[in-house]
Motif scaffolding. Structure first.
Motif, PDB file in Angstrom:
ATOM      1  N   ASP A  75      -4.506   6.376   3.546  1.00  0.00           N
ATOM      2  CA  ASP A  75      -3.868   5.118   3.175  1.00  0.00           C
ATOM      3  C   ASP A  75      -4.623   4.486   2.018  1.00  0.00           C
ATOM      4  O   ASP A  75      -5.855   4.443   2.034  1.00  0.00           O
ATOM      5  N   GLY A  97       0.823  -1.194   0.000  1.00  0.00           N
ATOM      6  CA  GLY A  97       0.000   0.000   0.000  1.00  0.00           C
ATOM      7  C   GLY A  97       0.862   1.250   0.000  1.00  0.00           C
ATOM      8  O   GLY A  97       2.093   1.184  -0.083  1.00  0.00           O
ATOM      9  N   TYR A 116      -4.854   0.945  -0.152  1.00  0.00           N
ATOM     10  CA  TYR A 116      -4.511  -0.472  -0.286  1.00  0.00           C
ATOM     11  C   TYR A 116      -5.764  -1.234  -0.677  1.00  0.00           C
ATOM     12  O   TYR A 116      -6.876  -0.711  -0.612  1.00  0.00           O
TER      13      TYR A 116
END
Length: 144
Positions: A116, A100, A118
């Motif tokens: 973030d 990620g 991912y």
């Protein structure tokens, strides 16, 4: 060393040994009014971020990150990483890996915003027996 780069170096050190860290160290990294966003939700304020980390770490047997060198410009930074983790109910507790990246904003010597990115399917859904089959099938169909 610029302020953002120093904050990123501290951030990398924290995440590299995440499951061995005291969550009280989050106070040195994140601003009181920080916002953390990931595929599972938004966490507003340091208390919410601490609660989120406590919940995540309470459910895994291991969790640490391999983090690449940050890309910094002004008060912004980008990190690419691989999270290594193990959950007793997923794949028999075997270690898993998830790639990620994070985009971050630093002000006043601490992180004020982090998003973030991912694949949540790779993280959890693909490891749940029946659901995993369906998620992998959909990914294969989209890829072809």
């Amino acid at each position: 060393m610029c302020d953002t780069r120093l904050v990123m170096e501290n951030c990398i050190a924290f995440y590299r040994a995440l499951d061995l860290q005291s969550l009280s160290k989050l106070r040195a990294l994140y601003h009181d009014d920080a916002r953390l966003i990931d595929p599972f939700g938004q966490h507003e304020g340091l208390s919410a971020i601490e609660h989120y980390f406590a919940h995540l770490l309470g459910n895994v047997t291991r969790c640490w990150f391999d983090v690449d060198q940050p890309l910094c410009e002004g008060d912004r930074a980008a990190l690419s990483w691989v999270m290594h983790w193990a959950h007793p109910k997923l794949r028999g507790g075997e270690p898993l890996a998830l790639a990620g990246c994070s985009m971050l904003l630093v002000r006043e010597g601490r992180i004020t915003w982090q998003q973030d990115y991912y694949d949540a399917g790779s993280m959890v859904y693909e490891h749940i027996p029946l659901l995993g089959i369906a998620v992998r099938h959909v990914k294969q169909r989209v890829a072809s």
